[in-house]
Write an enzyme that holds these catalytic residues in place. Structure first.
Site, PDB file in Angstrom:
ATOM      1  N   SER A  18      -0.701  -1.923  -0.425  1.00 56.99           N
ATOM      2  CA  SER A  18      -1.893  -2.433   0.345  1.00 56.99           C
ATOM      3  C   SER A  18      -2.587  -1.184   0.617  1.00 56.99           C
ATOM      4  O   SER A  18      -3.114  -0.733   0.089  1.00 56.99           O
ATOM      5  CB  SER A  18      -1.017  -3.103   1.401  1.00 56.99           C
TER       6      SER A  18
ATOM      7  N   ASP B 265     -10.903   6.880  -7.686  1.00 58.94           N
ATOM      8  CA  ASP B 265     -12.266   6.473  -8.321  1.00 58.94           C
ATOM      9  C   ASP B 265     -13.547   7.234  -7.960  1.00 58.94           C
ATOM     10  O   ASP B 265     -14.244   7.543  -8.793  1.00 58.94           O
ATOM     11  CB  ASP B 265     -12.502   4.916  -7.692  1.00 58.94           C
TER      12      ASP B 265
ATOM     13  N   LYS C  80       0.128  -4.620  -4.226  1.00 60.67           N
ATOM     14  CA  LYS C  80      -0.279  -5.748  -3.311  1.00 60.67           C
ATOM     15  C   LYS C  80      -1.715  -5.584  -2.809  1.00 60.67           C
ATOM     16  O   LYS C  80      -2.244  -4.603  -2.213  1.00 60.67           O
ATOM     17  CB  LYS C  80       0.487  -5.604  -2.019  1.00 60.67           C
TER      18      LYS C  80
END
Length: 430
Positions: A301, A312, A326
């Site tokens: 999460s 990224d 998740k």
């Protein structure tokens, strides 16, 4: 009792059916109903529901009151949506509020359902569960004398929480072991300090974030400032292993602490207010300091949001093993009577548009869990081995304790080695 040829139900189910049919009329105006044909109530299914309700009341082996039946119907309605949506009665709603505030009575584990089996996602640091050696992916077969195969996730959590000082027995099945084991734990007040820090070596800091709470970013900034008082930082390890997640805004703030620009995360859902975008501000707590993020199968999460954003944006090297996967957002909705609803309303995406849901974050460098073994055979004699050798000015106890920590944690040791390599490359480019 089946429907009669006239399509009528007995009196009690008829009253229930009338109540069910009346509720949406309060919420939807005639104009909204006219423009939303997909919102029309399925009359036939509601009639079937009322018939099932009546038969349980009349035929079931034990008497069941209407309140229990309706609550169970709501639980079933939500449990079939996804593993994280749930109906919360008063006790469960209060328990959830306590856990988000960072203090509750329990054993300190995050659990979920995997293939229908209650499974540990991660133990929380310095809790009875962690001290007992419970691990991510351990399956919980029984809670005390109650089998878990018929329990909802919320029912299992409720059973495991309780008064501090009381005992709880868990029957655990670990992968690779033939027989289950029984572990007896003593419940404690679980106070979750979310950030821990220390120096691995001179210039190389270690930040452990166990979960994301409202003050996590502030604690992280304080920890970095404290480490910088001892001298400039040449590298940082951000340890998100076995971090079950937490507050979305806290994860955004932690990622923002290391980024000075760019998207951090965005969410998409059916409703406009479920769509959000979070971007980094210019201020950072450790600009240009090489960063390695450690993740594993217990990183879930909000932890995946941070790892995905830093990966990224090319701000950190992500190391370890694939994360939990998740990628959904839950909203907690009070129902006005002390009860509540936990409902999945959106999915979140990393800056490059990756959905983490059921996919997880893949590390840039895969390093499995292990420990460093140092063999004595073939090792050359060194000055430090000679009896009565002169000691360096460094605290020998601190160096010994840290070397033991790195020896027991192979992933952390490799993260430190990578930071040193990044620092060497960075210096040669200047």
């Amino acid at each position: 009792m089946p429907l009669s040829s006239a399509g009528l139900l007995p009196a009690a189910p008829r009253r229930l059916l009338a109540a069910l049919l009346a509720v949406p009329l309060v919420w939807l105006s005639p104009a909204a109903q006219a423009t939303s044909p997909g919102d029309d109530l399925p009359l036939e299914e509601i009639q079937t529901f009322a018939e099932v309700f009546e038969r349980i009341k009349r035929v079931y082996v034990e008497d069941v009151d209407d309140r229990t039946l309706l609550r169970n119907a709501m639980r079933g309605m939500l449990s079939e949506l996804d593993p994280h949506s749930a109906y919360l009665d008063r006790d469960e709603f209060q328990s959830l509020r306590e856990s988000t505030q960072g203090e509750f009575g329990g054993i300190g584990i995050e659990v979920g359902l995997q293939d229908g089996q209650l499974t540990i996602i991660t133990p929380i640091d310095d809790t009875p569960a962690a001290r007992a050696g419970l691990q991510s992916r351990d399956q919980i077969l029984r809670i005390d004398d109650t089998p878990t195969d018929r329990l909802s996730l919320q029912e299992a959590v409720t059973l495991m929480r309780g008064e501090p000082g009381s005992e709880l027995s868990l029957t655990i099945q670990r992968r690779g072991e033939e027989s289950p084991r029984t572990v007896t734990l003593t419940r404690e007040i679980i106070r979750t300090e979310s950030v821990r820090s220390e120096m691995l070596e001179t210039g190389y800091g270690y930040l452990r974030v166990s979960q994301f709470q409202s003050r996590t970013a502030d604690q992280l900034g304080t920890a970095i400032a404290r480490m910088e008082r001892d001298g400039p930082l040449n590298g940082l390890v951000l340890d998100l292993r076995n971090n079950p997640g937490g507050v979305l805004q806290a994860a955004v703030a932690v990622a923002d602490a290391f980024l000075d620009d760019g998207l951090i995360v965005y969410t998409e859902g059916r409703l406009p207010d479920a769509e959000m975008r979070f971007s980094a501000g210019r201020d950072t707590v450790a600009p240009e300091v090489p960063l390695v993020v450690l993740i594993n199968g217990g990183s879930a999460s909000a932890a995946e949001i941070v790892a995905g954003a830093l990966q990224d944006q090319h701000r950190a090297v992500v190391m370890g093993t694939e994360s939990f996967g998740k990628g959904s957002v839950q909203q907690i909705m009070p129902l006005g009577n002390g009860e509540g609803l936990k409902l999945t309303t959106a999915l979140y995406y990393t800056p490059s548009g990756r959905s983490i849901q059921a996919q997880g974050i893949e590390p840039d460098v895969e390093v499995v869990r292990g420990r460093v073994e140092v063999t004595e055979s073939g090792r050359q004699l060194r000055e430090a081995d000679l009896e009565g050798h002169l000691r360096s000015q460094d605290d020998p106890r601190e160096r010994h304790e840290m070397s033991e920590r790195l020896r027991e944690d192979y992933q952390l040791s490799e993260a430190l080695n990578l930071l040193k390599a990044l620092n060497v490359v960075s210096q040669r480019r200047r």
